[in-house]
Design an enzyme around this catalytic site. Structure first.
Site, PDB file in Angstrom:
ATOM      1  CE  LYS A  17      20.889  73.387 -66.960  1.00 30.91           C
ATOM      2  NZ  LYS A  17      21.760  72.654 -67.919  1.00 30.91           N
ATOM      3  NE  ARG A  92      20.400  67.965 -63.525  1.00 26.14           N
ATOM      4  CZ  ARG A  92      21.228  69.011 -63.560  1.00 26.14           C
ATOM      5  NH1 ARG A  92      20.936  70.108 -62.927  1.00 26.14           N
ATOM      6  NH2 ARG A  92      22.332  68.921 -64.235  1.00 26.14           N
ATOM      7  NE  ARG A 131      31.117  74.183 -67.959  1.00 25.71           N
ATOM      8  CZ  ARG A 131      29.928  73.788 -67.538  1.00 25.71           C
ATOM      9  NH1 ARG A 131      28.942  74.666 -67.472  1.00 25.71           N
ATOM     10  NH2 ARG A 131      29.694  72.539 -67.190  1.00 25.71           N
ATOM     11  NE  ARG A 137      30.398  71.976 -63.567  1.00 19.72           N
ATOM     12  CZ  ARG A 137      29.142  72.107 -63.989  1.00 19.72           C
ATOM     13  NH1 ARG A 137      28.648  73.305 -64.236  1.00 19.72           N
ATOM     14  NH2 ARG A 137      28.392  71.042 -64.160  1.00 19.72           N
ATOM     15  NE  ARG A 149      27.656  67.192 -66.302  1.00 26.09           N
ATOM     16  CZ  ARG A 149      28.524  68.106 -66.737  1.00 26.09           C
ATOM     17  NH1 ARG A 149      29.770  67.756 -66.998  1.00 26.09           N
ATOM     18  NH2 ARG A 149      28.153  69.350 -66.896  1.00 26.09           N
TER      19      ARG A 149
HETATM   20  P1  AP5 Z   1      26.604  76.948 -69.349  1.00 33.52           P
HETATM   21  O1  AP5 Z   1      25.828  78.195 -69.356  1.00 33.52           O
HETATM   22  O2  AP5 Z   1      27.604  76.735 -68.275  1.00 33.52           O
HETATM   23  O3  AP5 Z   1      25.636  75.678 -69.505  1.00 33.52           O
HETATM   24  P2  AP5 Z   1      24.683  74.968 -68.448  1.00 33.52           P
HETATM   25  O4  AP5 Z   1      23.429  74.648 -69.169  1.00 33.52           O
HETATM   26  O5  AP5 Z   1      24.595  75.782 -67.215  1.00 33.52           O
HETATM   27  O6  AP5 Z   1      25.515  73.645 -68.252  1.00 33.52           O
HETATM   28  P3  AP5 Z   1      25.974  72.884 -66.924  1.00 33.52           P
HETATM   29  O7  AP5 Z   1      27.133  72.020 -67.293  1.00 33.52           O
HETATM   30  O8  AP5 Z   1      26.154  73.827 -65.785  1.00 33.52           O
HETATM   31  O9  AP5 Z   1      24.742  72.001 -66.693  1.00 33.52           O
HETATM   32  P4  AP5 Z   1      24.639  70.763 -65.815  1.00 33.52           P
HETATM   33  O10 AP5 Z   1      23.200  70.553 -65.903  1.00 33.52           O
HETATM   34  O11 AP5 Z   1      25.485  69.631 -66.210  1.00 33.52           O
HETATM   35  O12 AP5 Z   1      25.305  71.218 -64.440  1.00 33.52           O
HETATM   36  P5  AP5 Z   1      24.732  71.595 -63.022  1.00 33.52           P
HETATM   37  O13 AP5 Z   1      25.685  72.501 -62.392  1.00 33.52           O
HETATM   38  O14 AP5 Z   1      23.313  71.984 -63.122  1.00 33.52           O
HETATM   39  O15 AP5 Z   1      27.333  76.858 -70.769  1.00 33.52           O
HETATM   40  C1  AP5 Z   1      28.238  75.785 -71.057  1.00 33.52           C
HETATM   41  C2  AP5 Z   1      29.444  76.358 -71.830  1.00 33.52           C
HETATM   42  O16 AP5 Z   1      28.994  76.814 -73.110  1.00 33.52           O
HETATM   43  C3  AP5 Z   1      30.096  77.548 -71.149  1.00 33.52           C
HETATM   44  O17 AP5 Z   1      31.488  77.463 -71.320  1.00 33.52           O
HETATM   45  C4  AP5 Z   1      29.524  78.758 -71.898  1.00 33.52           C
HETATM   46  O18 AP5 Z   1      30.396  79.853 -71.917  1.00 33.52           O
HETATM   47  C5  AP5 Z   1      29.287  78.196 -73.286  1.00 33.52           C
HETATM   48  N1  AP5 Z   1      28.125  78.780 -73.950  1.00 33.52           N
HETATM   49  C6  AP5 Z   1      26.918  79.090 -73.389  1.00 33.52           C
HETATM   50  N2  AP5 Z   1      26.088  79.607 -74.315  1.00 33.52           N
HETATM   51  C7  AP5 Z   1      26.780  79.600 -75.486  1.00 33.52           C
HETATM   52  C8  AP5 Z   1      26.442  80.002 -76.813  1.00 33.52           C
HETATM   53  N3  AP5 Z   1      25.240  80.506 -77.124  1.00 33.52           N
HETATM   54  N4  AP5 Z   1      27.358  79.824 -77.786  1.00 33.52           N
HETATM   55  C9  AP5 Z   1      28.589  79.324 -77.479  1.00 33.52           C
HETATM   56  N5  AP5 Z   1      28.980  78.949 -76.238  1.00 33.52           N
HETATM   57  C10 AP5 Z   1      28.072  79.065 -75.265  1.00 33.52           C
HETATM   58  O19 AP5 Z   1      24.749  70.180 -62.272  1.00 33.52           O
HETATM   59  C11 AP5 Z   1      25.973  69.541 -61.935  1.00 33.52           C
HETATM   60  C12 AP5 Z   1      25.694  68.258 -61.166  1.00 33.52           C
HETATM   61  O20 AP5 Z   1      25.038  68.574 -59.917  1.00 33.52           O
HETATM   62  C13 AP5 Z   1      24.760  67.252 -61.841  1.00 33.52           C
HETATM   63  O21 AP5 Z   1      25.452  66.413 -62.739  1.00 33.52           O
HETATM   64  C14 AP5 Z   1      24.203  66.494 -60.623  1.00 33.52           C
HETATM   65  O22 AP5 Z   1      25.135  65.568 -60.134  1.00 33.52           O
HETATM   66  C15 AP5 Z   1      24.055  67.606 -59.581  1.00 33.52           C
HETATM   67  N6  AP5 Z   1      22.729  68.234 -59.612  1.00 33.52           N
HETATM   68  C16 AP5 Z   1      22.483  69.552 -59.860  1.00 33.52           C
HETATM   69  N7  AP5 Z   1      21.163  69.803 -59.806  1.00 33.52           N
HETATM   70  C17 AP5 Z   1      20.550  68.616 -59.560  1.00 33.52           C
HETATM   71  C18 AP5 Z   1      19.192  68.236 -59.427  1.00 33.52           C
HETATM   72  N8  AP5 Z   1      18.209  69.129 -59.554  1.00 33.52           N
HETATM   73  N9  AP5 Z   1      18.920  66.928 -59.182  1.00 33.52           N
HETATM   74  C19 AP5 Z   1      19.905  66.043 -59.044  1.00 33.52           C
HETATM   75  N10 AP5 Z   1      21.214  66.334 -59.166  1.00 33.52           N
HETATM   76  C20 AP5 Z   1      21.553  67.630 -59.428  1.00 33.52           C
HETATM   77 MG    MG Z   2      25.135  75.499 -65.183  1.00 36.81          MG
END
Ligand code: AP5
Ligand code: MG
Length: 197
Positions: A17, A92, A131, A137, A149
């Site tokens: 994402k 979410r 990552r 993180r 998660r």
């Molecule tokens: P990346 O692009 O970073 O993936 P992502 O989908 O953004 O994954 P996240 O880990 O950021 O998602 P998340 O939902 O756990 O975290 P968030 O910050 O939202 O890609 C991942 C890796 O793969 C990278 O190293 C990238 O380079 C690689 N990659 C990407 N595309 C690739 C490809 N095509 N091929 C190969 N490699 C690739 O949330 C964190 C925390 O915040 C949650 O756990 C929760 O506690 C809280 N939170 C956030 N939002 C909410 C909400 N709305 N409600 C409640 N709690 C929330």
């Molecule tokens: Mg992300």
């Protein structure tokens, strides 16, 4: 008022994402709202909101809806002159999705489309473990947190895609492939929508 392109970019942790958002905001000139990034920023700044979110994030659990919705509400209302929003990691839960619909209605907008990135669990875990080496993180640092998660996603977040499917707005895209291949597939969904707004 001119209609805006508002996109929900959806998918499990590690689906890409954040990676795809960076490319989308450049091409379509959208405002990026990543709730995960906003929380991490609050944490670094040591705000009350950051402290409230920290214990949930550290354990890989979702932050309570009320906190998340309030933060997004502030962000939307304080943004002016945008061509639209890309919501990354939000909504979410179904209550978050309903709150977002209400919020956008109040500023004369609506969600145009939800793009869901489909990636198998083994690939997600592999990406997050990689990552972890560079992201700093804490929620990437051990397999239990990653598993929590993914579990939270399955139990609470997956129903959000049915919510948008019910509105005829869900498009599923294969999230495995090169970053550019996936981006091109996303563009083929967004380009025709952009022409309509
Ligand atoms: P990346 O692009 O970073 O993936 P992502 O989908 O953004 O994954 P996240 O880990 O950021 O998602 P998340 O939902 O756990 O975290 P968030 O910050 O939202 O890609 C991942 C890796 O793969 C990278 O190293 C990238 O380079 C690689 N990659 C990407 N595309 C690739 C490809 N095509 N091929 C190969 N490699 C690739 O949330 C964190 C925390 O915040 C949650 O756990 C929760 O506690 C809280 N939170 C956030 N939002 C909410 C909400 N709305 N409600 C409640 N709690 C929330
Ligand atoms: Mg992300």
């Amino acid at each position: 008022m001119q209609k805006k392109l508002n996109l929900v970019l959806f998918g499990p942790p590690g689906a890409g994402k954040g990676t795809q958002s960076e490319k989308i905001i450049k091409k379509y000139n959208l405002t990026h709202i990543s709730t995960g990034e906003l929380f991490r920023k609050h944490l670094v700044e040591g705000t009350k909101l950051g402290l409230e979110a920290q214990s949930f994030m550290d354990h890989g659990k979702l932050v309570p809806d009320k906190i998340v919705i309030g933060m997004v509400d502030d962000k939307i209302r304080s943004t002016t002159g945008t061509s639209g929003f890309i919501f990354d990691g939000f909504p979410r839960t179904v209550p978050q999705a309903k709150a977002l619909d209400k919020l956008l209605t109040s500023v004369d907008g609506s969600i145009s489309v939800m793009i869901s990135l489909d990636v198998p669990e083994e690939v997600l875990k592999e990406r997050l473990r990689n990552r972890a080496k560079i992201s700093g993180r804490t929620d990437d640092q051990d397999d239990v947190k990653i598993q929590t998660r993914i579990q939270e996603y399955r139990e609470k977040t997956m129903p959000v895609s049915s919510y948008y499917e019910g509105q005829g707005k869900l498009v599923i895209i294969n999230g495995v492939g090169t970053i550019d291949e996936i981006f091109n597939n996303i563009c083929s969904v967004l380009d025709p929508l952009k022409e309509l707004v």
